[in-house]
Structures are given as C-alpha cells and as structure tokens.
Design a protein around this motif. Structure first.
Motif, PDB file in Angstrom:
ATOM      1  N   TYR A   1       0.810  -1.057  -0.066  1.00 37.48           N
ATOM      2  CA  TYR A   1       0.112   0.011   0.100  1.00 37.48           C
ATOM      3  C   TYR A   1       0.842   1.253   0.035  1.00 37.48           C
ATOM      4  O   TYR A   1       1.966   1.296   0.736  1.00 37.48           O
ATOM      5  CB  TYR A   1      -0.867  -0.048   1.205  1.00 37.48           C
ATOM      6  N   ARG A   2       0.495   2.079  -0.852  1.00 38.84           N
ATOM      7  CA  ARG A   2       1.423   3.210  -0.929  1.00 38.84           C
ATOM      8  C   ARG A   2       0.510   4.497  -0.769  1.00 38.84           C
ATOM      9  O   ARG A   2      -0.702   4.605  -1.002  1.00 38.84           O
ATOM     10  CB  ARG A   2       1.678   3.430  -2.435  1.00 38.84           C
ATOM     11  N   PRO A   3       0.818   5.591   0.016  1.00 41.61           N
ATOM     12  CA  PRO A   3      -0.114   6.761   0.123  1.00 41.61           C
ATOM     13  C   PRO A   3      -0.282   7.480  -1.327  1.00 41.61           C
ATOM     14  O   PRO A   3       0.453   7.834  -2.043  1.00 41.61           O
ATOM     15  CB  PRO A   3       0.573   7.813   0.986  1.00 41.61           C
ATOM     16  N   ASN A   4      -1.812   7.562  -1.480  1.00 42.26           N
ATOM     17  CA  ASN A   4      -2.248   8.483  -2.698  1.00 42.26           C
ATOM     18  C   ASN A   4      -2.570   9.797  -2.171  1.00 42.26           C
ATOM     19  O   ASN A   4      -3.754   9.851  -1.605  1.00 42.26           O
ATOM     20  CB  ASN A   4      -3.353   7.472  -3.292  1.00 42.26           C
ATOM     21  N   ASN A   5      -1.787  10.754  -2.154  1.00 44.28           N
ATOM     22  CA  ASN A   5      -2.109  12.213  -1.849  1.00 44.28           C
ATOM     23  C   ASN A   5      -3.060  12.745  -2.635  1.00 44.28           C
ATOM     24  O   ASN A   5      -3.472  13.951  -2.329  1.00 44.28           O
ATOM     25  CB  ASN A   5      -0.879  12.833  -1.880  1.00 44.28           C
ATOM     26  N   ASP A   6      -3.788  12.146  -3.551  1.00 42.33           N
ATOM     27  CA  ASP A   6      -4.782  12.733  -4.429  1.00 42.33           C
ATOM     28  C   ASP A   6      -6.023  12.484  -3.671  1.00 42.33           C
ATOM     29  O   ASP A   6      -7.101  13.277  -3.770  1.00 42.33           O
ATOM     30  CB  ASP A   6      -4.815  12.020  -5.963  1.00 42.33           C
ATOM     31  N   ILE A   7      -6.250  11.527  -3.107  1.00 49.04           N
ATOM     32  CA  ILE A   7      -7.328  11.047  -2.469  1.00 49.04           C
ATOM     33  C   ILE A   7      -7.195  10.816  -0.922  1.00 49.04           C
ATOM     34  O   ILE A   7      -8.411  11.010  -0.094  1.00 49.04           O
ATOM     35  CB  ILE A   7      -7.919   9.706  -2.903  1.00 49.04           C
ATOM     36  N   GLY A   8      -6.114  10.778  -0.527  1.00 46.98           N
ATOM     37  CA  GLY A   8      -5.898  10.874   0.850  1.00 46.98           C
ATOM     38  C   GLY A   8      -6.008   9.581   1.618  1.00 46.98           C
ATOM     39  O   GLY A   8      -6.551   9.491   2.989  1.00 46.98           O
ATOM     40  N   PHE A   9      -5.669   8.343   0.941  1.00 49.60           N
ATOM     41  CA  PHE A   9      -5.673   7.107   1.512  1.00 49.60           C
ATOM     42  C   PHE A   9      -4.383   6.299   1.190  1.00 49.60           C
ATOM     43  O   PHE A   9      -3.614   6.664   0.002  1.00 49.60           O
ATOM     44  CB  PHE A   9      -6.908   6.403   1.101  1.00 49.60           C
ATOM     45  N   TYR A  10      -4.042   5.367   2.243  1.00 51.43           N
ATOM     46  CA  TYR A  10      -2.890   4.254   1.633  1.00 51.43           C
ATOM     47  C   TYR A  10      -3.825   3.453   0.579  1.00 51.43           C
ATOM     48  O   TYR A  10      -4.712   2.464   1.053  1.00 51.43           O
ATOM     49  CB  TYR A  10      -2.503   3.653   2.732  1.00 51.43           C
ATOM     50  N   GLN A  11      -3.254   3.435  -0.704  1.00 50.95           N
ATOM     51  CA  GLN A  11      -3.917   2.478  -1.378  1.00 50.95           C
ATOM     52  C   GLN A  11      -3.049   1.431  -2.149  1.00 50.95           C
ATOM     53  O   GLN A  11      -1.968   1.587  -2.318  1.00 50.95           O
ATOM     54  CB  GLN A  11      -4.669   3.362  -2.833  1.00 50.95           C
ATOM     55  N   ALA A  12      -3.729   0.414  -2.353  1.00 49.24           N
ATOM     56  CA  ALA A  12      -2.986  -0.984  -2.873  1.00 49.24           C
ATOM     57  C   ALA A  12      -2.446  -0.783  -4.101  1.00 49.24           C
ATOM     58  O   ALA A  12      -3.199   0.192  -4.841  1.00 49.24           O
ATOM     59  CB  ALA A  12      -3.920  -2.065  -2.671  1.00 49.24           C
ATOM     60  N   ILE A  13      -1.386  -1.234  -4.422  1.00 48.30           N
ATOM     61  CA  ILE A  13      -0.719  -1.041  -5.661  1.00 48.30           C
ATOM     62  C   ILE A  13      -0.452  -2.533  -6.289  1.00 48.30           C
ATOM     63  O   ILE A  13      -0.435  -3.573  -5.687  1.00 48.30           O
ATOM     64  CB  ILE A  13       0.598  -0.466  -5.734  1.00 48.30           C
ATOM     65  N   ASN A  14      -0.602  -2.700  -7.574  1.00 48.82           N
ATOM     66  CA  ASN A  14      -0.577  -4.244  -8.138  1.00 48.82           C
ATOM     67  C   ASN A  14       0.911  -4.274  -8.554  1.00 48.82           C
ATOM     68  O   ASN A  14       1.809  -3.478  -8.295  1.00 48.82           O
ATOM     69  CB  ASN A  14      -1.202  -4.094  -9.478  1.00 48.82           C
ATOM     70  N   ALA A  15       1.192  -5.506  -9.175  1.00 46.18           N
ATOM     71  CA  ALA A  15       2.716  -5.825  -9.640  1.00 46.18           C
ATOM     72  C   ALA A  15       3.241  -4.680 -10.612  1.00 46.18           C
ATOM     73  O   ALA A  15       4.440  -4.561 -10.652  1.00 46.18           O
ATOM     74  CB  ALA A  15       2.551  -7.228 -10.222  1.00 46.18           C
ATOM     75  N   ASP A  16       2.419  -4.058 -11.449  1.00 43.75           N
ATOM     76  CA  ASP A  16       2.990  -3.090 -12.390  1.00 43.75           C
ATOM     77  C   ASP A  16       3.398  -1.671 -11.563  1.00 43.75           C
ATOM     78  O   ASP A  16       3.727  -0.853 -12.181  1.00 43.75           O
ATOM     79  CB  ASP A  16       2.074  -3.058 -13.299  1.00 43.75           C
ATOM     80  N   GLY A  17       2.807  -1.550 -10.495  1.00 41.60           N
ATOM     81  CA  GLY A  17       2.942  -0.260  -9.707  1.00 41.60           C
ATOM     82  C   GLY A  17       1.874   0.627  -9.853  1.00 41.60           C
ATOM     83  O   GLY A  17       1.864   1.919  -9.581  1.00 41.60           O
ATOM     84  N   ASN A  18       0.699   0.298 -10.356  1.00 41.85           N
ATOM     85  CA  ASN A  18      -0.589   1.065 -10.522  1.00 41.85           C
ATOM     86  C   ASN A  18      -1.276   0.795  -9.476  1.00 41.85           C
ATOM     87  O   ASN A  18      -1.426  -0.017  -8.803  1.00 41.85           O
ATOM     88  CB  ASN A  18      -1.141   0.528 -12.056  1.00 41.85           C
ATOM     89  N   TRP A  19      -2.061   1.857  -9.383  1.00 37.59           N
ATOM     90  CA  TRP A  19      -3.295   1.917  -8.177  1.00 37.59           C
ATOM     91  C   TRP A  19      -4.277   0.770  -8.452  1.00 37.59           C
ATOM     92  O   TRP A  19      -4.539   0.516  -9.503  1.00 37.59           O
ATOM     93  CB  TRP A  19      -3.890   3.210  -7.948  1.00 37.59           C
ATOM     94  N   ASP A  20      -4.304   0.001  -7.279  1.00 41.69           N
ATOM     95  CA  ASP A  20      -5.602  -1.149  -7.132  1.00 41.69           C
ATOM     96  C   ASP A  20      -6.720  -0.202  -6.607  1.00 41.69           C
ATOM     97  O   ASP A  20      -6.382   0.796  -6.163  1.00 41.69           O
ATOM     98  CB  ASP A  20      -5.138  -2.299  -6.350  1.00 41.69           C
ATOM     99  N   GLY A  21      -7.746  -1.119  -6.215  1.00 41.21           N
ATOM    100  CA  GLY A  21      -9.048  -0.483  -5.880  1.00 41.21           C
ATOM    101  C   GLY A  21      -8.964  -0.456  -4.479  1.00 41.21           C
ATOM    102  O   GLY A  21      -9.701   0.265  -3.638  1.00 41.21           O
ATOM    103  N   GLU A  22      -8.288  -1.348  -3.645  1.00 41.56           N
ATOM    104  CA  GLU A  22      -8.259  -1.225  -2.227  1.00 41.56           C
ATOM    105  C   GLU A  22      -7.624  -0.186  -1.484  1.00 41.56           C
ATOM    106  O   GLU A  22      -6.362   0.206  -1.734  1.00 41.56           O
ATOM    107  CB  GLU A  22      -7.834  -2.696  -1.726  1.00 41.56           C
ATOM    108  N   LYS A  23      -8.529   0.422  -0.481  1.00 37.51           N
ATOM    109  CA  LYS A  23      -8.017   1.483   0.265  1.00 37.51           C
ATOM    110  C   LYS A  23      -7.969   1.201   1.542  1.00 37.51           C
ATOM    111  O   LYS A  23      -8.873   0.483   2.284  1.00 37.51           O
ATOM    112  CB  LYS A  23      -8.912   2.603   0.131  1.00 37.51           C
TER     113      LYS A  23
END
Length: 514
Positions: free
Chosen positions: A228-250
């Motif tokens: 999980y990486r901090p997503n400062n656009d939405i203010g949540f630690y959000q899951a990232i997939n193997a490609d490093g892109n955002w996943d749906g889980e927060k």
C-alpha cells in the motif's frame, strides 16, 4: 518648588517590561506547541492577536488603541477565524474517514496486529488484593503462571512453567469483562520468549504487526503481502499491483489532503448534489422573502390596530400579541409540531370537522412548506409589531389631521402615510431578518428535520431543508461518511450568497427611498 511625583513599585518600567517578556515567552511557547501539533491556523491567529496586544499595551504611543483592541480581537477570534477555518476546510477532503494527518494515519495502521502462533486459555486467580495470571496450553497440557500483579497501565508479565493451576476460585467472566481494558494492556512472556496478548475473554494469543513499513514509505501487509502506497490525491493508503499502478483497495483511516476546488465543483457538476442544492437555494430565498413580508405585514397591521384610539383594552391586546415573543422559540416549535400532527393534532381535528380534510403536513412537500411559513410567521410577527408600535409614535398627528380634512379614510391613511413612513426605517431590519431566516436552522431541525426527504440524491436532502440545514445533514448525516469538506464548501457559498443578497437589497432600497 518642584514636586517629585512618587512612583509605586508596580508602576515601574522594569516590572512592565518583565511582564511583557514573560507573556511574550508564553505566547512563543504556545505558538511553537500549536505548530508542532499541526494546528497552523491556531498558531497564526495566536501569534497575530498576541503580538498586537503586547505591542498596544506596552507602547505609550498606541494608548488609544487599548480601548478598541478587545473589540477587534473578539471579531478576529469569533468571526474572522471561524470563517477562515471554514474556507480552509472547503479546499480539503476532510471527512469522517479523512480526519487525521498522514503521519497519524500511518501510526494507526502500524499499530494494528493480527493473530499469529498458538493460543492459550487463561484464567485470573485472586492473590489477596492482587491477581495471578494462569495460561494453559490445550495441546501439551502445560501451565504457566505469573507473579502477583495489580491492574493498571501497560506491563509485561514473565510466565513460569508450573505443575498445576493455583488453588482458589477462578475469576468469572463478569470480572474479566470489567477489567478487559486493563487486561488488553498486559503482555505475557513465555519461557521461550514468545509474547502473547489477550485475544478473547478466555484466550491469550501470539500477535504480529499487520503492516511493515518499507524504506520508501510503502506499507506491506504481513498476512497477504499486498503493498500500500500513500495516494495524496485522495488521502488514503491505496493498494498497488505488480505493475506499480493503483488498485481498488484503500486502507482506513485516511488522511486529510488539499483537493483544490473539487468540493465546489461537486456542487455544480454532481447531479445528485446539483439538483437538490439549486432547488433548496430557491426554496431558501422564497422562504426568507415570504417570512419577512408576512411578519412585517402582520406586525404592522396589528401595531396599527393596538394603537387605535377607539379600541378598548389596548393594554391587554398588546400583552396577548407579544406573548409569542416571550415564549422560547424551541418550545413554541415543538408545540406546533404536536398541533400539526396528521393523526392526533388539534389542527387536523378541526379541519376534518369543518371541511372534512386532514392535510399531510409532514409528508407532502407543499403542505410541509406551508406549515413552516405559518409557524415562522407566528414566531416573527411580535418583533415586527413592537418595532412598528415604536415607529408609529414618531409619525406626526398633523399628517392624519390634514388627511382627515381632505376626506381620506383609514385605508388611504395607511397606504399613503403610515406604510411609506414605516417602510424606510424598517428596511435595514427587514434585511437583517432576511439574513437570519436564510440561516434559520433551529426551526427546520425541530419542526421537520428537512423532511420529507428527496429521492435520488447522493447527499441527504429534504423538501423543507434550507441551505444551512442541508449543510448540517451533509456534515453529520451523510450515509457514505460525514463530508465536512463539502459542507464547508456549501457554507462558504451560503456566506457569499447572503452577503451578495444583502448588498443588492441595500442598493435597491437606497435607490428606491433616496
């Protein structure tokens, strides 16, 4: 002969500057403390007001400002500061799920644990005024005992292997439940150095941190391996997939971030907010306008009647007509709520007996709005009547005598003399009444709570909601989480709308009556 003026010790400059220095140090400490806690607006406000106060009271040249400083400080503290805070919140995602700072949200997530390793049954045994913790391994049958301890604070208990459980009566579930908070702060350390904490009312289990923080700030779930990486656009630690892109889980809780104009844009672009907002805005303007017109009309007519020279018992009538103003408004509103009850209210009982109708005052939008205007007119006319009674005394009797010589009647006197002479001094008060009713939160909350509710909206909204009650429901009744940022954006728009309408009314009346 020169007269030497005696100076007392409490009037000396040294004492004055010592007090100023101490107060300055205290202010500096408070400002640094607020800044360290992340309360930047509080820190700035404290610094500005305190610095101005110290300068004014320590400088002889600013002596005159000592009399106006308390007023300016009060206005800044109780008017400007809340306004600035509201506007600042409007540009953030501050809500029930995004209340913390990023650092605090990370700390909360890092404190979470999950059960790992073996679970042992436990019991508490009294040892005088203390307790002894006993753990039992169900598989091996081994027992572990602690030394006697007292409840209170975080503590680690070293467990020693024993042949049997202590003698005496084991603590009941009631005792364990009563001391559950204290038991949750106990860590039991077994001989193999494994640590166990209370996991249920009858078991201690081994635990591990749920998340581990990597060097780049990423949180790794120790159970699933998800990152999980901090997503400062939405203010949540959000899951990232193997490609490093955002996943749906927060991960919750989130943290507060600045989102710019998004809350304001939602008001005008989100149909679930846009439609009720504009409909509620129109109803708010209509409600405020009708209330002002009706209260002024009723109050002015009644003032003219009770000032009528030929009327007998004027003092009694004045007292009876002013009574609604003397009763606290919340009591009157709750009484009217009972009177308008559709099934058992006295109003519907009379209407049913006279006309055979029983209006749905609380479920039909039109009748609900009519009820609100009726109740608010009842609450507001005494104030306008008192004002008009005072203003009528200022109208010269010569005008009415001259009008009577010309053959004018009561209606001509009212519309040609009384009304024009009363409206002009009443205009500022009418504008103030309009602004008050624009934000008449208590009436809506106690009488209808905004109902009946509108369907198909993404925020809670009702047909009798005013903008202020709509904002309150968004802030505290939102089904998807209390959205304080959106509520603050709407509150900012209300401030701008009321200010603009007040300016327009003032200019219009100035043009009309100048």
């Amino acid at each position: 002969m020169d007269v030497v003026k005696k100076t007392h010790w409490w009037q000396s400059d040294a004492l004055k500057w010592a007090v100023v220095a101490l107060l300055g140090l205290l202010v500096a400490y408070l400002v640094v403390l607020m800044y360290a806690q992340g309360e930047y607006l509080f820190a700035i406000m404290t610094l500005v007001l305190s610095s101005a106060g110290l300068y004014i009271f320590a400088n002889r040249l600013a002596y005159a400002w000592r009399y106006v400083y308390p007023g300016f400080a009060g206005m800044g503290l109780f008017v400007l500061f809340p306004l600035v805070c509201t506007i600042a919140i409007a540009f953030t995602n501050y809500s029930s799920t995004n209340q913390l700072t990023q650092e605090r949200a990370r700390e909360v997530l890092m404190d979470r644990k999950y059960q790992a390793g073996k679970s042992l049954n436990f019991g508490l045994y009294p040892q005088g005024d203390k307790w002894q913790l006993a753990l039992t391994d169900g598989e091996s049958g081994k027992h572990y005992l602690s030394d006697a301890f007292s409840f209170g604070g975080e503590q680690k208990l070293t467990m020693k292997e024993a042949q049997a459980l202590p003698t005496g009566e084991r603590a009941t579930l009631r005792v364990i439940t009563q001391n559950r908070q204290a038991l949750n702060q106990i860590t039991a350390v077994l001989p193999d150095d494994s640590q166990l904490v209370m996991s249920s009312l009858r078991q201690f289990s081994g635990t591990r941190p749920l998340y581990t923080q990597a060097e780049d700030g990423t949180l790794i779930n120790n159970q699933s391996g998800v990152k999980y990486r901090p997503n400062n656009d939405i203010g949540f630690y959000q899951a990232i997939n193997a490609d490093g892109n955002w996943d749906g889980e927060k991960l919750s809780p989130g943290y507060t971030v600045t989102i710019g104009w998004d809350n304001f844009l939602r008001v005008f672009t989100d149909e679930g907010i846009q439609q009720p907002f504009f409909a509620i805005f129109v109803w708010t303007v209509v409600f405020s306008t009708l209330t002002v017109l009706l209260t002024v009309a009723v109050g002015m007519v009644l003032a003219c009647l009770v000032q009528w020279e030929a009327l007998k018992g004027k003092a009694v009538y004045r007292l009876l007509l002013i009574l609604p103003y003397a009763v606290p408004s919340f009591i009157s509103i709750l009484i009217f709520k009972g009177l308008f009850n559709q099934s058992f209210g006295e109003i519907n009982m009379m209407l049913n007996a006279l006309f055979g109708i029983k209006p749905a005052w609380f479920t039909d939008p039109t009748t609900a709005r009519t009820m609100i205007i009726i109740v608010n007119t009842w609450l507001g006319y005494p104030y306008m009547m008192i004002l008009c009674m005072g203003l009528l005394k200022a109208i010269p009797d010569d005008l009415y005598e001259a009008s009577a010589m010309d053959g004018a009647g009561p209606f001509q006197n009212f519309f040609k003399i009384t009304l024009p002479l009363l409206i002009k001094p009443l205009t500022p008060l009418m504008i103030a009444s309009f602004a008050f009713n624009f934000n008449n939160f208590v009436l809506i909350l106690l009488l209808t709570n905004g109902g009946p509710d509108r369907l198909g909206t993404t925020t809670p909204a009702g047909y009798t909601d005013l903008l202020v009650s709509y904002t309150y429901r968004i802030a505290f009744e939102g089904g998807g989480g209390q959205d304080f940022g959106l509520a603050a954006a709407i509150a900012t728009l209300i401030f701008l709308l009321v200010g603009a309408l007040a300016i327009v009314n003032l200019k219009a009346t100035r043009i009309k009556f100048d």
